[in-house]
Design a protein around this motif. Sequence first.
Motif, PDB file in Angstrom:
ATOM      1  N   GLU A  29       0.868  -1.179   0.000  1.00  0.00           N
ATOM      2  CA  GLU A  29       0.000   0.000   0.000  1.00  0.00           C
ATOM      3  C   GLU A  29       0.901   1.224   0.000  1.00  0.00           C
ATOM      4  O   GLU A  29       1.548   1.526   1.006  1.00  0.00           O
ATOM      5  CB  GLU A  29      -0.883   0.004   1.243  1.00  0.00           C
ATOM      6  N   PRO A  30       1.004   1.923  -1.121  1.00  0.00           N
ATOM      7  CA  PRO A  30       1.924   3.064  -1.153  1.00  0.00           C
ATOM      8  C   PRO A  30       1.490   4.170  -0.187  1.00  0.00           C
ATOM      9  O   PRO A  30       0.307   4.430  -0.011  1.00  0.00           O
ATOM     10  CB  PRO A  30       1.864   3.544  -2.598  1.00  0.00           C
ATOM     11  N   CYS A  31       2.480   4.754   0.434  1.00  0.00           N
ATOM     12  CA  CYS A  31       2.246   5.882   1.326  1.00  0.00           C
ATOM     13  C   CYS A  31       2.470   7.150   0.514  1.00  0.00           C
ATOM     14  O   CYS A  31       3.606   7.482   0.189  1.00  0.00           O
ATOM     15  CB  CYS A  31       3.199   5.821   2.510  1.00  0.00           C
ATOM     16  N   VAL A  32       1.404   7.828   0.181  1.00  0.00           N
ATOM     17  CA  VAL A  32       1.522   9.015  -0.661  1.00  0.00           C
ATOM     18  C   VAL A  32       1.576  10.305   0.153  1.00  0.00           C
ATOM     19  O   VAL A  32       2.025  11.329  -0.344  1.00  0.00           O
ATOM     20  CB  VAL A  32       0.375   9.098  -1.705  1.00  0.00           C
ATOM     21  N   ALA A  33       1.156  10.246   1.385  1.00  0.00           N
ATOM     22  CA  ALA A  33       1.164  11.438   2.238  1.00  0.00           C
ATOM     23  C   ALA A  33       2.582  11.763   2.670  1.00  0.00           C
ATOM     24  O   ALA A  33       3.382  10.870   2.965  1.00  0.00           O
ATOM     25  CB  ALA A  33       0.292  11.213   3.466  1.00  0.00           C
ATOM     26  N   GLU A  34       2.897  13.035   2.720  1.00  0.00           N
ATOM     27  CA  GLU A  34       4.201  13.465   3.226  1.00  0.00           C
ATOM     28  C   GLU A  34       4.364  13.025   4.678  1.00  0.00           C
ATOM     29  O   GLU A  34       5.430  12.608   5.105  1.00  0.00           O
ATOM     30  CB  GLU A  34       4.337  14.980   3.106  1.00  0.00           C
ATOM     31  N   ASP A  35       3.288  13.130   5.453  1.00  0.00           N
ATOM     32  CA  ASP A  35       3.272  12.695   6.839  1.00  0.00           C
ATOM     33  C   ASP A  35       1.966  11.928   7.063  1.00  0.00           C
ATOM     34  O   ASP A  35       0.912  12.541   7.282  1.00  0.00           O
ATOM     35  CB  ASP A  35       3.362  13.894   7.784  1.00  0.00           C
ATOM     36  N   ALA A  41      -4.561  12.428  11.225  1.00  0.00           N
ATOM     37  CA  ALA A  41      -5.004  13.414  12.223  1.00  0.00           C
ATOM     38  C   ALA A  41      -6.065  14.319  11.622  1.00  0.00           C
ATOM     39  O   ALA A  41      -7.089  14.604  12.263  1.00  0.00           O
ATOM     40  CB  ALA A  41      -3.811  14.232  12.721  1.00  0.00           C
ATOM     41  N   GLU A  42      -5.840  14.763  10.401  1.00  0.00           N
ATOM     42  CA  GLU A  42      -6.818  15.633   9.736  1.00  0.00           C
ATOM     43  C   GLU A  42      -8.116  14.890   9.457  1.00  0.00           C
ATOM     44  O   GLU A  42      -9.208  15.442   9.646  1.00  0.00           O
ATOM     45  CB  GLU A  42      -6.216  16.198   8.453  1.00  0.00           C
ATOM     46  N   ARG A  48      -1.711  14.986  15.854  1.00  0.00           N
ATOM     47  CA  ARG A  48      -0.716  14.083  15.284  1.00  0.00           C
ATOM     48  C   ARG A  48      -0.172  13.141  16.360  1.00  0.00           C
ATOM     49  O   ARG A  48       0.036  11.955  16.122  1.00  0.00           O
ATOM     50  CB  ARG A  48       0.425  14.873  14.653  1.00  0.00           C
ATOM     51  N   GLU A  49       0.065  13.671  17.555  1.00  0.00           N
ATOM     52  CA  GLU A  49       0.606  12.863  18.649  1.00  0.00           C
ATOM     53  C   GLU A  49      -0.373  11.753  19.053  1.00  0.00           C
ATOM     54  O   GLU A  49       0.040  10.635  19.352  1.00  0.00           O
ATOM     55  CB  GLU A  49       0.939  13.762  19.847  1.00  0.00           C
ATOM     56  N   GLU A  50      -1.679  12.061  19.050  1.00  0.00           N
ATOM     57  CA  GLU A  50      -2.674  11.030  19.358  1.00  0.00           C
ATOM     58  C   GLU A  50      -2.660   9.941  18.286  1.00  0.00           C
ATOM     59  O   GLU A  50      -2.738   8.749  18.603  1.00  0.00           O
ATOM     60  CB  GLU A  50      -4.071  11.647  19.446  1.00  0.00           C
ATOM     61  N   VAL A  51      -2.570  10.342  17.030  1.00  0.00           N
ATOM     62  CA  VAL A  51      -2.529   9.369  15.933  1.00  0.00           C
ATOM     63  C   VAL A  51      -1.290   8.490  16.063  1.00  0.00           C
ATOM     64  O   VAL A  51      -1.373   7.263  15.964  1.00  0.00           O
ATOM     65  CB  VAL A  51      -2.563  10.061  14.552  1.00  0.00           C
ATOM     66  N   LYS A  52      -0.150   9.103  16.299  1.00  0.00           N
ATOM     67  CA  LYS A  52       1.092   8.346  16.463  1.00  0.00           C
ATOM     68  C   LYS A  52       0.936   7.321  17.585  1.00  0.00           C
ATOM     69  O   LYS A  52       1.293   6.147  17.424  1.00  0.00           O
ATOM     70  CB  LYS A  52       2.246   9.301  16.766  1.00  0.00           C
ATOM     71  N   GLY A  53       0.423   7.752  18.698  1.00  0.00           N
ATOM     72  CA  GLY A  53       0.237   6.849  19.832  1.00  0.00           C
ATOM     73  C   GLY A  53      -0.707   5.711  19.515  1.00  0.00           C
ATOM     74  O   GLY A  53      -0.399   4.543  19.776  1.00  0.00           O
ATOM     75  N   SER A  84     -12.095   7.606  16.619  1.00  0.00           N
ATOM     76  CA  SER A  84     -12.014   8.469  15.434  1.00  0.00           C
ATOM     77  C   SER A  84     -10.807   8.118  14.569  1.00  0.00           C
ATOM     78  O   SER A  84     -10.895   8.084  13.341  1.00  0.00           O
ATOM     79  CB  SER A  84     -11.921   9.941  15.844  1.00  0.00           C
ATOM     80  N   ILE A  85      -9.682   7.863  15.216  1.00  0.00           N
ATOM     81  CA  ILE A  85      -8.460   7.515  14.482  1.00  0.00           C
ATOM     82  C   ILE A  85      -8.636   6.165  13.790  1.00  0.00           C
ATOM     83  O   ILE A  85      -8.268   6.004  12.618  1.00  0.00           O
ATOM     84  CB  ILE A  85      -7.240   7.506  15.430  1.00  0.00           C
ATOM     85  N   TYR A  86      -9.193   5.207  14.496  1.00  0.00           N
ATOM     86  CA  TYR A  86      -9.399   3.872  13.915  1.00  0.00           C
ATOM     87  C   TYR A  86     -10.336   3.947  12.707  1.00  0.00           C
ATOM     88  O   TYR A  86     -10.074   3.347  11.664  1.00  0.00           O
ATOM     89  CB  TYR A  86      -9.938   2.915  14.980  1.00  0.00           C
ATOM     90  N   LYS A  87     -11.404   4.714  12.827  1.00  0.00           N
ATOM     91  CA  LYS A  87     -12.331   4.878  11.696  1.00  0.00           C
ATOM     92  C   LYS A  87     -11.652   5.595  10.525  1.00  0.00           C
ATOM     93  O   LYS A  87     -11.879   5.239   9.365  1.00  0.00           O
ATOM     94  CB  LYS A  87     -13.581   5.638  12.136  1.00  0.00           C
ATOM     95  N   ALA A  88     -10.834   6.588  10.814  1.00  0.00           N
ATOM     96  CA  ALA A  88     -10.104   7.299   9.754  1.00  0.00           C
ATOM     97  C   ALA A  88      -9.135   6.348   9.051  1.00  0.00           C
ATOM     98  O   ALA A  88      -9.015   6.374   7.816  1.00  0.00           O
ATOM     99  CB  ALA A  88      -9.352   8.494  10.327  1.00  0.00           C
ATOM    100  N   PHE A  89      -8.468   5.499   9.828  1.00  0.00           N
ATOM    101  CA  PHE A  89      -7.558   4.521   9.227  1.00  0.00           C
ATOM    102  C   PHE A  89      -8.330   3.572   8.316  1.00  0.00           C
ATOM    103  O   PHE A  89      -7.899   3.293   7.191  1.00  0.00           O
ATOM    104  CB  PHE A  89      -6.800   3.724  10.303  1.00  0.00           C
TER     105      PHE A  89
END
Length: 171
Positions: A29-35, A41-42, A48-53, A84-89
């Motif tokens: 799965e290519p990672c196209v996002a710079e971060d 997070a968006e 971003r820190e919550e997503v990382k964790g 929210s993060i899990y659903k975004a993923f």
Amino acid sequence: KQTLIDGEEIIETDFNANHLRIFLASNKEPCVAEDPYMELAELSGSSREEVKGFINVALNASSYKQAEGAALGEWQVSPRSSQSIYKAFQKRYPKLDLLCGYGTHAMAHEGMIMRNVLVQGVKDGVLALPIHDAIATKTTDKNWARDTMLHCWDKWMTQLDMRSRSAVKQG
């Protein structure tokens, strides 16, 4: 900030979202996002820190409840943010199972990449001190650090997916 190598200031060069990038490459799965953490997070309305964790504990988990509990305990990510993060993923990567216990595999890949960086430093006469998924070098070696880390990551991970790319940050 006060550590010196041969009397010179050091700089830390760190892989950006490394375990997530390795997981994506391993699943072709290519990672196209710079971060990719910032992208999630968006999408999730989280930091971003919550997503990382959450992502880092989820990659080691075998269930959502396990990931949610670890994210709260280790990273202070609220259950609402975890959801929210899990659903975004799931929305961003619908074919991937984040809760598959992949974390140890990511650490193994990361370890081999970092080993290759350090070996290259020995060959090139550059002292590089390992710091998890980063290295500390003299500030004057910052370009070497960036280029070598990206080269070693590409060389190792493109065995799994030719489209894989990493990113580093320095500071």
